[in-house]
Design an enzyme around this catalytic site. Structure first.
Site, short mmCIF file in Angstrom:
data_model
loop_
_atom_site.label_atom_id
_atom_site.label_comp_id
_atom_site.label_asym_id
_atom_site.label_seq_id
_atom_site.Cartn_x
_atom_site.Cartn_y
_atom_site.Cartn_z
N TYR A 62 0.90 -1.16 0.00
CA TYR A 62 0.00 0.00 0.00
C TYR A 62 0.93 1.20 0.00
O TYR A 62 1.69 1.41 0.95
CB TYR A 62 -0.88 -0.02 1.25
CG TYR A 62 -1.85 1.13 1.30
CD1 TYR A 62 -3.21 0.94 1.01
CD2 TYR A 62 -1.42 2.42 1.64
CE1 TYR A 62 -4.10 2.00 1.04
CE2 TYR A 62 -2.31 3.48 1.66
CZ TYR A 62 -3.64 3.27 1.37
OH TYR A 62 -4.52 4.32 1.40
N TYR A 126 1.57 5.55 6.72
CA TYR A 126 2.27 4.72 5.72
C TYR A 126 3.58 4.19 6.32
O TYR A 126 3.85 2.99 6.30
CB TYR A 126 2.54 5.54 4.45
CG TYR A 126 3.54 4.90 3.50
CD1 TYR A 126 3.20 3.77 2.76
CD2 TYR A 126 4.83 5.42 3.37
CE1 TYR A 126 4.13 3.19 1.90
CE2 TYR A 126 5.76 4.85 2.51
CZ TYR A 126 5.40 3.72 1.78
OH TYR A 126 6.32 3.14 0.94
N1 LIG Z 1 7.24 4.71 -4.60
C1 LIG Z 1 8.15 5.21 -3.75
O1 LIG Z 1 8.54 6.36 -3.84
C2 LIG Z 1 8.73 4.31 -2.68
C3 LIG Z 1 9.65 4.86 -1.77
C4 LIG Z 1 10.20 4.04 -0.81
C5 LIG Z 1 9.84 2.72 -0.73
N2 LIG Z 1 8.92 2.22 -1.61
C6 LIG Z 1 8.55 0.81 -1.49
O2 LIG Z 1 8.95 0.17 -2.68
C7 LIG Z 1 8.06 -0.92 -2.95
C8 LIG Z 1 7.58 -0.85 -4.38
O3 LIG Z 1 6.92 0.38 -4.56
P1 LIG Z 1 6.28 0.80 -5.94
O4 LIG Z 1 6.57 2.25 -6.12
O5 LIG Z 1 6.65 -0.18 -6.97
O6 LIG Z 1 4.72 0.66 -5.58
P2 LIG Z 1 3.46 0.72 -6.54
O7 LIG Z 1 3.85 1.16 -7.90
O8 LIG Z 1 2.40 1.44 -5.80
O9 LIG Z 1 3.05 -0.82 -6.65
C9 LIG Z 1 2.51 -1.53 -5.58
C10 LIG Z 1 1.83 -2.75 -6.14
O10 LIG Z 1 1.30 -3.49 -5.04
C11 LIG Z 1 0.09 -4.03 -5.48
N3 LIG Z 1 -0.77 -4.38 -4.36
C12 LIG Z 1 -1.46 -3.58 -3.53
N4 LIG Z 1 -2.18 -4.30 -2.68
C13 LIG Z 1 -1.94 -5.61 -2.98
C14 LIG Z 1 -2.41 -6.82 -2.45
N5 LIG Z 1 -3.29 -6.88 -1.45
N6 LIG Z 1 -1.96 -7.99 -2.99
C15 LIG Z 1 -1.09 -7.96 -4.04
N7 LIG Z 1 -0.61 -6.83 -4.58
C16 LIG Z 1 -1.04 -5.65 -4.05
C17 LIG Z 1 -0.55 -2.95 -6.32
O11 LIG Z 1 -1.52 -3.52 -7.15
P3 LIG Z 1 -2.85 -2.68 -7.56
O12 LIG Z 1 -2.34 -1.56 -8.40
O13 LIG Z 1 -3.67 -3.67 -8.29
O14 LIG Z 1 -3.43 -2.22 -6.28
C18 LIG Z 1 0.64 -2.42 -7.09
O15 LIG Z 1 0.80 -3.11 -8.30
C19 LIG Z 1 6.95 -0.83 -1.90
O16 LIG Z 1 7.25 -1.73 -0.87
C20 LIG Z 1 7.05 0.59 -1.39
O17 LIG Z 1 6.59 0.69 -0.06
C21 LIG Z 1 8.38 2.99 -2.59
#
Ligand SMILES: NC(=O)c1ccc[n+]([C@@H]2O[C@H](COP(=O)([O-])OP(=O)(O)OC[C@H]3O[C@@H](n4cnc5c(N)ncnc54)[C@H](OP(=O)(O)O)[C@@H]3O)[C@@H](O)[C@H]2O)c1
Length: 267
Positions: A62, A126
């Protein structure tokens, strides 16, 4: 080696899919949220008993930082409870878990890069939910990798770079916060880093635990925006503003530069 990737349609998930053909020695199974909802423990059990993966990369999360403030239950369900289900399955099937966490576990009061051992103190829901997920993993598993990263961007999904390019094209001028510092991380680099763990010849040489991985350049959102427009050769007037001029539901750390020296020494 079999690698199960959850959250395969997110930024990180799609970058892992992009890189997968370069790793012919690895047998990937990519599951979107529709194919594997990690909040459903029975779905996890079915997938693990079918695949018996050597590694599970959890790219599901999330990630809606502001929305989490009003959707705390959902944020904790996905980022803590479901991560616990994954950890239990990893324990049962002897799978190494590679989980991604965030710079938002820190409160940003330091002014030197955060090390893995620094005290955590998330400012919003978060960050609290992601920290709770980290803790759940550590309670359940000994063989895990938690990789904290920051300011992730790519050509996929929602991220700062894409938002800036859209606003820049629409408006020709943007105001961007200039008093929060961090390290932008390209999701492809993050994906490459996670696959380096999987691909390490001798896994015992890569100790389990928490690692910080981020891009090498520290900057503010304002300077990141300037770089984005320069690279895109887009003429946009960028005005630096303080965080107080851009109120958001979730408080963000003023300084969240991660010290990646443990990562660099290990790899
Ligand atoms: N983005 C940032 O700036 C950032 C910074 C620091 C750390 N992170 C971490 O890096 C990691 C990857 O981030 P990201 O940017 O790739 O995130 P993202 O683009 O938001 O992707 C998250 C994915 O998780 C899926 N998801 C949500 N709920 C789910 C569930 N119940 N079961 C299975 N899949 C589910 C979503 O699918 P749906 O779209 O279908 O909901 C989405 O495809 C995460 O752990 C995040 O906390 C991100």
């Amino acid at each position: 080696m079999k690698v199960l990737v959850t959250g395969a349609n997110g930024q990180l998930g799609q970058c892992l899919q992009e890189l997968a053909p370069q790793f012919q020695n690895l047998e990937f199974t990519f599951c979107s949220s529709h194919e594997l909802d990690i909040t459903q423990q029975s779905q996890i059990e079915d997938k693990f008993s079918e695949l018996r993966p050597d590694f599970c990369i959890n790219a599901a999360a999330y990630t809606a930082v502001d929305k989490a403030e009003s959707e705390s239950d959902r944020a904790f369900l996905i980022n803590e409870t479901a991560v616990g289900y994954l950890a239990l399955a990893c324990k049962k099937y002897n799978t190494s878990l590679i989980h991604v966490s965030t710079d938002f576990v820190f409160d940003g009061t330091k002014n030197t890069p955060y090390q893995e051992t620094d005290a955590v103190n998330p400012l919003g829901v978060y960050g609290q939910s992601k920290l709770a997920g980290e803790q759940r993993i550590q309670e359940i598993l000994e063989s895990f990798y938690i990789v904290r990263t920051s300011w992730v961007y790519s050509d996929y999904g929602h991220n700062f770079k894409k938002t800036m390019l859209r606003l820049g094209k629409e408006r020709g001028a943007v105001s961007v916060v200039n008093d929060q510092r961090g390290c932008p991380t390209h999701a492809i680099d993050l994906a490459q880093a996670l696959l380096a763990i999987v691909n390490a010849k001798n896994h015992k040489a890569v100790p389990y635990g928490i690692y910080h991985f981020c891009g090498n350049n520290e900057m503010t959102w304002y300077s990141f925006a300037i770089q984005i427009f320069e690279e895109a050769e887009l003429k946009v007037a960028v005005t630096p503003i303080p965080t107080s001029d851009f109120p958001t539901p979730a408080k963000r750390p003023a300084y969240s530069v991660l010290d990646r020296s443990k990562w660099d020494q290990t790899f």
